[in-house]
Design a protein around this motif. Structure first.
Motif, mmCIF file in Angstrom:
data_model
loop_
_atom_site.group_PDB
_atom_site.id
_atom_site.type_symbol
_atom_site.label_atom_id
_atom_site.label_comp_id
_atom_site.label_asym_id
_atom_site.label_seq_id
_atom_site.Cartn_x
_atom_site.Cartn_y
_atom_site.Cartn_z
ATOM 1 N N ARG A 157 33.767 -27.480 104.988
ATOM 2 C CA ARG A 157 34.826 -27.503 103.976
ATOM 3 C C ARG A 157 34.420 -28.318 102.745
ATOM 4 O O ARG A 157 34.782 -27.989 101.624
ATOM 5 C CB ARG A 157 36.091 -28.112 104.613
ATOM 6 C CG ARG A 157 37.334 -28.029 103.771
ATOM 7 C CD ARG A 157 37.981 -26.680 103.872
ATOM 8 N NE ARG A 157 39.317 -26.665 103.273
ATOM 9 C CZ ARG A 157 40.121 -25.624 103.299
ATOM 10 N NH1 ARG A 157 39.747 -24.528 103.906
ATOM 11 N NH2 ARG A 157 41.301 -25.662 102.724
ATOM 12 N N ASP A 165 44.250 -26.442 110.075
ATOM 13 C CA ASP A 165 45.067 -27.552 109.588
ATOM 14 C C ASP A 165 45.002 -28.702 110.577
ATOM 15 O O ASP A 165 44.365 -28.625 111.629
ATOM 16 C CB ASP A 165 46.499 -27.103 109.294
ATOM 17 C CG ASP A 165 47.253 -26.653 110.539
ATOM 18 O OD1 ASP A 165 46.712 -26.750 111.653
ATOM 19 O OD2 ASP A 165 48.410 -26.207 110.402
ATOM 20 N N ASP A 186 49.771 -16.958 104.258
ATOM 21 C CA ASP A 186 49.800 -18.414 104.396
ATOM 22 C C ASP A 186 48.481 -18.935 104.966
ATOM 23 O O ASP A 186 48.110 -20.095 104.754
ATOM 24 C CB ASP A 186 50.930 -18.854 105.337
ATOM 25 C CG ASP A 186 52.313 -18.630 104.749
ATOM 26 O OD1 ASP A 186 52.422 -18.387 103.533
ATOM 27 O OD2 ASP A 186 53.296 -18.698 105.518
ATOM 28 N N GLU A 194 44.998 -20.633 102.915
ATOM 29 C CA GLU A 194 44.613 -22.020 102.652
ATOM 30 C C GLU A 194 43.618 -22.542 103.681
ATOM 31 O O GLU A 194 43.004 -23.592 103.473
ATOM 32 C CB GLU A 194 45.852 -22.910 102.645
ATOM 33 C CG GLU A 194 46.564 -22.997 103.973
ATOM 34 C CD GLU A 194 47.853 -23.801 103.935
ATOM 35 O OE1 GLU A 194 48.299 -24.243 105.014
ATOM 36 O OE2 GLU A 194 48.408 -23.974 102.836
ATOM 37 N N ARG A 195 43.425 -21.811 104.784
ATOM 38 C CA ARG A 195 42.490 -22.241 105.830
ATOM 39 C C ARG A 195 41.270 -21.333 105.914
ATOM 40 O O ARG A 195 40.512 -21.414 106.891
ATOM 41 C CB ARG A 195 43.211 -22.307 107.179
ATOM 42 C CG ARG A 195 44.310 -23.359 107.196
ATOM 43 C CD ARG A 195 43.781 -24.735 106.899
ATOM 44 N NE ARG A 195 44.835 -25.661 106.488
ATOM 45 C CZ ARG A 195 44.617 -26.905 106.096
ATOM 46 N NH1 ARG A 195 43.382 -27.379 106.051
ATOM 47 N NH2 ARG A 195 45.615 -27.683 105.725
ATOM 48 N N ILE A 221 37.088 -18.918 100.893
ATOM 49 C CA ILE A 221 38.308 -19.481 100.312
ATOM 50 C C ILE A 221 38.370 -19.294 98.800
ATOM 51 O O ILE A 221 39.452 -19.081 98.243
ATOM 52 C CB ILE A 221 38.486 -20.966 100.713
ATOM 53 C CG1 ILE A 221 39.911 -21.409 100.375
ATOM 54 C CG2 ILE A 221 37.432 -21.856 100.076
ATOM 55 C CD1 ILE A 221 40.326 -22.715 101.020
ATOM 56 N N ASN A 276 39.552 -15.500 97.454
ATOM 57 C CA ASN A 276 40.897 -14.948 97.592
ATOM 58 C C ASN A 276 41.510 -14.701 96.207
ATOM 59 O O ASN A 276 42.494 -15.326 95.808
ATOM 60 C CB ASN A 276 41.768 -15.891 98.423
ATOM 61 C CG ASN A 276 43.133 -15.286 98.710
ATOM 62 O OD1 ASN A 276 43.271 -14.068 98.802
ATOM 63 N ND2 ASN A 276 44.141 -16.142 98.849
#
Length: 261
Positions: free
Chosen positions: A116, A146, A179, A182-183, A189, A192
């Motif tokens: 990340r 998360d 939703d 975000e992960r 990421i 998107n």
């Protein structure tokens, strides 16, 4: 001569049961390969400031094969020292990074919430390095979740490269499938956006979810399963109702890969 570990320390955030969705999928999808191996060795790469998720990985893999061994690897030596009192038969902790200081190629590498912090352009080289360390028939699972594991997306890779992307969620906490954006793992990421396949996939998933709204009266699981079934008309899904019931859906990597690949 000692070699400096490859990589940089993560934030170290970890919570018990955080990676349960990923672990259950690994045990189901990779269990047959573990059982065929002479020595089913797994690596938990970058387990963080506490070893809870490494202990959990050992326990869950042993539901697939009681012979499984797990090595937790951390680039921060203080974290390794703190974890060593938790070592048991078949579970050890070592100081290292992407070079993977293990005695033989592992059949599984789990790297959760590790990439990340890296730049998108660095991901392919890390993937290639880790895939190059896999045993024949091995699997690299790299993704993000998360803090309490309600939402999780991961990529599964073999020695040849990426194979699939899995989206997993606690259905009761989901407003709409996008939703999960975000992960998304680092490789996806920033993709998107309109014109990219992953954006189109999440858009279609939201549409299927909206169309399945009448099934909400039967529960979030039934609505999810109906939406996924509809999604499968246009997207190459790799699993079926048994996994969908878990709040999962797996799609071929080639369908979501960045448009410049």
């Amino acid at each position: 001569m000692s070699t400096r570990p490859v990589g940089t320390p993560t934030r170290g955030t970890t919570n018990p049961n955080r990676l349960r969705r990923m672990d259950r999928w690994i045990a189901a999808a990779h269990g047959p390969a573990l059982r065929r191996a002479a020595r089913p060795l797994a690596v938990d790469l970058g387990y963080g400031s506490a070893p809870w998720t490494t202990l959990e990985l050992l326990r869950r893999l042993r539901t697939a094969d009681p012979r499984c061994e797990v090595v937790g690897i951390e680039i921060d030596p203080a974290r390794v020292a703190a974890a060593k009192p938790y070592a048991v038969e078949g579970l050890s902790f070592r100081h290292g990074g992407f070079e993977l200081p293990v005695p033989e190629p592992p059949l599984l590498i789990r790297a959760a919430n590790v990439l990340r912090q890296y730049e998108e352009g660095e991901v392919a080289a890390v993937w290639a390095r880790l895939c190059g360390r896999l045993a024949p028939g091995g699997l690299l699972v790299e993704g993000t979740c998360d803090e309490i594991g309600r939402r999780h997306v991961w990529v599964a890779l073999g020695p040849e490269g990426p194979r699939t992307v899995t989206f997993a969620t606690r259905l009761g906490s989901l407003d709409r499938p996008s939703d999960l954006a975000e992960r998304l793992p680092k490789a996806l990421i920033h993709r998107n956006v309109p014109g990219e396949p992953v954006h189109a996939f999440l858009r279609d998933f939201d549409r299927a979810w909206a169309a399945a709204a009448p099934y909400a009266s039967l529960g979030a699981r039934q609505r999810w399963m109906r939406a996924v079934r509809e999604l499968g008309r246009d997207w190459p899904l790799r699993d079926g109702p048994k996994r969908w019931r878990q709040g999962e859906v797996t799609v071929e990597w080639a369908a979501l890969a960045p448009s410049n690949e």
